[in-house]
Motif scaffolding. Sequence first.
Motif, PDB file in Angstrom:
ATOM      1  N   ASN A  34       0.842  -1.197   0.000  1.00 47.08           N
ATOM      2  CA  ASN A  34       0.000   0.000   0.000  1.00 47.08           C
ATOM      3  C   ASN A  34       0.881   1.252   0.000  1.00 47.08           C
ATOM      4  O   ASN A  34       1.332   1.723   1.048  1.00 47.08           O
ATOM      5  N   LYS A  35       1.109   1.788  -1.164  1.00 45.81           N
ATOM      6  CA  LYS A  35       2.019   2.931  -1.305  1.00 45.81           C
ATOM      7  C   LYS A  35       1.386   4.254  -0.883  1.00 45.81           C
ATOM      8  O   LYS A  35       2.083   5.265  -0.740  1.00 45.81           O
ATOM      9  N   LEU A  36       0.063   4.280  -0.677  1.00 49.25           N
ATOM     10  CA  LEU A  36      -0.628   5.512  -0.316  1.00 49.25           C
ATOM     11  C   LEU A  36      -0.760   5.680   1.197  1.00 49.25           C
ATOM     12  O   LEU A  36      -1.239   6.707   1.666  1.00 49.25           O
ATOM     13  N   MET A  37      -0.318   4.701   1.945  1.00 50.60           N
ATOM     14  CA  MET A  37      -0.493   4.707   3.397  1.00 50.60           C
ATOM     15  C   MET A  37       0.513   5.637   4.059  1.00 50.60           C
ATOM     16  O   MET A  37       1.644   5.814   3.581  1.00 50.60           O
ATOM     17  N   ASP A  38       0.095   6.268   5.149  1.00 45.48           N
ATOM     18  CA  ASP A  38       0.998   7.076   5.955  1.00 45.48           C
ATOM     19  C   ASP A  38       2.227   6.232   6.324  1.00 45.48           C
ATOM     20  O   ASP A  38       2.086   5.110   6.809  1.00 45.48           O
ATOM     21  N   PRO A  39       3.451   6.743   6.090  1.00 46.83           N
ATOM     22  CA  PRO A  39       4.668   5.944   6.315  1.00 46.83           C
ATOM     23  C   PRO A  39       4.782   5.382   7.730  1.00 46.83           C
ATOM     24  O   PRO A  39       5.194   4.229   7.912  1.00 46.83           O
ATOM     25  N   ILE A  40       4.435   6.187   8.735  1.00 45.09           N
ATOM     26  CA  ILE A  40       4.535   5.723  10.122  1.00 45.09           C
ATOM     27  C   ILE A  40       3.517   4.621  10.387  1.00 45.09           C
ATOM     28  O   ILE A  40       3.829   3.595  11.013  1.00 45.09           O
ATOM     29  N   LEU A  41       2.295   4.811   9.899  1.00 46.30           N
ATOM     30  CA  LEU A  41       1.272   3.780  10.061  1.00 46.30           C
ATOM     31  C   LEU A  41       1.661   2.506   9.318  1.00 46.30           C
ATOM     32  O   LEU A  41       1.416   1.389   9.799  1.00 46.30           O
ATOM     33  N   GLN A  42       2.279   2.682   8.156  1.00 46.34           N
ATOM     34  CA  GLN A  42       2.691   1.518   7.371  1.00 46.34           C
ATOM     35  C   GLN A  42       3.771   0.721   8.100  1.00 46.34           C
ATOM     36  O   GLN A  42       3.673  -0.507   8.242  1.00 46.34           O
ATOM     37  N   ILE A  43       4.793   1.422   8.593  1.00 45.00           N
ATOM     38  CA  ILE A  43       5.894   0.745   9.286  1.00 45.00           C
ATOM     39  C   ILE A  43       5.408   0.053  10.551  1.00 45.00           C
ATOM     40  O   ILE A  43       5.745  -1.107  10.811  1.00 45.00           O
ATOM     41  N   THR A  44       4.610   0.762  11.339  1.00 41.67           N
ATOM     42  CA  THR A  44       4.149   0.187  12.609  1.00 41.67           C
ATOM     43  C   THR A  44       3.197  -0.978  12.374  1.00 41.67           C
ATOM     44  O   THR A  44       3.198  -1.949  13.141  1.00 41.67           O
ATOM     45  N   THR A  45       2.391  -0.914  11.322  1.00 38.22           N
ATOM     46  CA  THR A  45       1.500  -2.028  11.003  1.00 38.22           C
ATOM     47  C   THR A  45       2.299  -3.256  10.584  1.00 38.22           C
ATOM     48  O   THR A  45       1.994  -4.383  10.992  1.00 38.22           O
ATOM     49  N   VAL A  46       3.345  -3.029   9.782  1.00 40.83           N
ATOM     50  CA  VAL A  46       4.214  -4.137   9.360  1.00 40.83           C
ATOM     51  C   VAL A  46       4.923  -4.759  10.565  1.00 40.83           C
ATOM     52  O   VAL A  46       4.920  -5.981  10.746  1.00 40.83           O
ATOM     53  N   VAL A  47       5.519  -3.912  11.403  1.00 39.56           N
ATOM     54  CA  VAL A  47       6.253  -4.410  12.570  1.00 39.56           C
ATOM     55  C   VAL A  47       5.311  -5.117  13.538  1.00 39.56           C
ATOM     56  O   VAL A  47       5.649  -6.179  14.088  1.00 39.56           O
ATOM     57  N   ARG A  48       4.147  -4.533  13.746  1.00 39.20           N
ATOM     58  CA  ARG A  48       3.172  -5.142  14.655  1.00 39.20           C
ATOM     59  C   ARG A  48       2.801  -6.545  14.202  1.00 39.20           C
ATOM     60  O   ARG A  48       2.815  -7.491  15.008  1.00 39.20           O
ATOM     61  N   ASN A  49       2.488  -6.695  12.939  1.00 35.94           N
ATOM     62  CA  ASN A  49       2.065  -8.001  12.443  1.00 35.94           C
ATOM     63  C   ASN A  49       3.214  -8.996  12.340  1.00 35.94           C
ATOM     64  O   ASN A  49       3.009 -10.205  12.523  1.00 35.94           O
ATOM     65  N   LEU A  50       4.421  -8.520  12.062  1.00 31.83           N
ATOM     66  CA  LEU A  50       5.591  -9.407  12.100  1.00 31.83           C
ATOM     67  C   LEU A  50       5.839  -9.887  13.534  1.00 31.83           C
ATOM     68  O   LEU A  50       6.187 -11.050  13.754  1.00 31.83           O
ATOM     69  N   GLY A  51       5.659  -8.968  14.494  1.00 32.64           N
ATOM     70  CA  GLY A  51       5.813  -9.349  15.893  1.00 32.64           C
ATOM     71  C   GLY A  51       4.800 -10.403  16.295  1.00 32.64           C
ATOM     72  O   GLY A  51       5.146 -11.404  16.939  1.00 32.64           O
ATOM     73  N   TYR A  52       3.547 -10.199  15.914  1.00 38.43           N
ATOM     74  CA  TYR A  52       2.501 -11.169  16.241  1.00 38.43           C
ATOM     75  C   TYR A  52       2.749 -12.506  15.550  1.00 38.43           C
ATOM     76  O   TYR A  52       2.527 -13.575  16.125  1.00 38.43           O
ATOM     77  N   ALA A  53       3.205 -12.445  14.286  1.00 35.88           N
ATOM     78  CA  ALA A  53       3.488 -13.678  13.541  1.00 35.88           C
ATOM     79  C   ALA A  53       4.605 -14.470  14.217  1.00 35.88           C
ATOM     80  O   ALA A  53       4.523 -15.700  14.347  1.00 35.88           O
ATOM     81  N   GLY A  54       5.668 -13.760  14.653  1.00 36.52           N
ATOM     82  CA  GLY A  54       6.760 -14.427  15.357  1.00 36.52           C
ATOM     83  C   GLY A  54       6.303 -15.032  16.669  1.00 36.52           C
ATOM     84  O   GLY A  54       6.649 -16.173  17.001  1.00 36.52           O
ATOM     85  N   TYR A  55       5.504 -14.272  17.393  1.00 34.30           N
ATOM     86  CA  TYR A  55       4.968 -14.739  18.677  1.00 34.30           C
ATOM     87  C   TYR A  55       4.115 -15.994  18.504  1.00 34.30           C
ATOM     88  O   TYR A  55       4.297 -16.998  19.212  1.00 34.30           O
ATOM     89  N   LEU A  56       3.213 -15.966  17.543  1.00 36.52           N
ATOM     90  CA  LEU A  56       2.308 -17.092  17.345  1.00 36.52           C
ATOM     91  C   LEU A  56       3.016 -18.310  16.753  1.00 36.52           C
ATOM     92  O   LEU A  56       2.632 -19.449  17.034  1.00 36.52           O
ATOM     93  N   THR A  57       4.051 -18.077  15.944  1.00 35.67           N
ATOM     94  CA  THR A  57       4.828 -19.189  15.402  1.00 35.67           C
ATOM     95  C   THR A  57       5.545 -19.936  16.528  1.00 35.67           C
ATOM     96  O   THR A  57       5.502 -21.176  16.606  1.00 35.67           O
ATOM     97  N   LEU A  58       6.202 -19.179  17.403  1.00 37.89           N
ATOM     98  CA  LEU A  58       6.879 -19.802  18.540  1.00 37.89           C
ATOM     99  C   LEU A  58       5.875 -20.455  19.478  1.00 37.89           C
ATOM    100  O   LEU A  58       6.147 -21.517  20.053  1.00 37.89           O
ATOM    101  N   ASP A  59       4.709 -19.839  19.633  1.00 36.92           N
ATOM    102  CA  ASP A  59       3.666 -20.406  20.473  1.00 36.92           C
ATOM    103  C   ASP A  59       3.196 -21.748  19.906  1.00 36.92           C
ATOM    104  O   ASP A  59       2.878 -22.671  20.657  1.00 36.92           O
TER     105      ASP A  59
END
Length: 232
Positions: free
Chosen positions: A88-113
């Motif tokens: 999504n190239k139209l997304m606010d850069p800060i919202l884009q980065i934090t959304t990516v990091v948030r979901n990567l964090g959750y994915a890592g957490y749930l994978t280890l879980d």
Amino acid sequence: MVADALIYHPTLSKLVRFWDSTPQREKTFRLLAYLSRFLSFYTYKKGYNADIVNMFKSLKNQFSFIRKGMRFFKPVNHLQTVAKTFDNKLMDPILQITTVVRNLGYAGYLTLDGIIFFKMLGVIDSKKWPNLATYASRFWLIGLVAGIINSLRIIYSLNNYESSVKDEKEQVDYKQIQNKLYSAKRKLIWDALDAFIALNTLDILHFTEGDIGLAGVLTSLMGLEDMWKAQP
């Protein structure tokens, strides 16, 4: 007649549909797990019989175990969100980065879980990777911190936009902004409470099991409320 009125009552029908879905059941078990955690501490502090205290501890463990099986495939959902957000190239850069990091964090957490779940089942040697739970909590905390920054960014942007609305023709937008602002503040509180749990799990904070359990009950209820409202 009374039985028919009860069986066909709209609320009961909605409740049946609500619990006929895995995410809703998983969130319900989360509520029960944290409630059991709170009650185990409460009964201990009040001097209840050891059998009652141990019963709630056992219930917490059992509910947590069931949850792990229910959310085994959830990392894929978060990875899909990462891909869609990154594109999504139209997304606010800060919202884009934090959304990516948030979901990567959750994915890592749930994978280890999920790996922890297999260890509990005995499929993987329980002695392997003893620090998995700690790493899982770290990933969860990373996702939560990113979520907090994301909410703060939304609140900041909406407040700025709200102050710029002066034309009466924009009142419809103003009401929408108020709703979005409420949702962002609510999510901020939600993530802050979950971060409180993660920080205690990682021994960064040292609050009681009762405090952690109560925080988990509150965030579970918030999640169930959202799911209930979304249920047709």
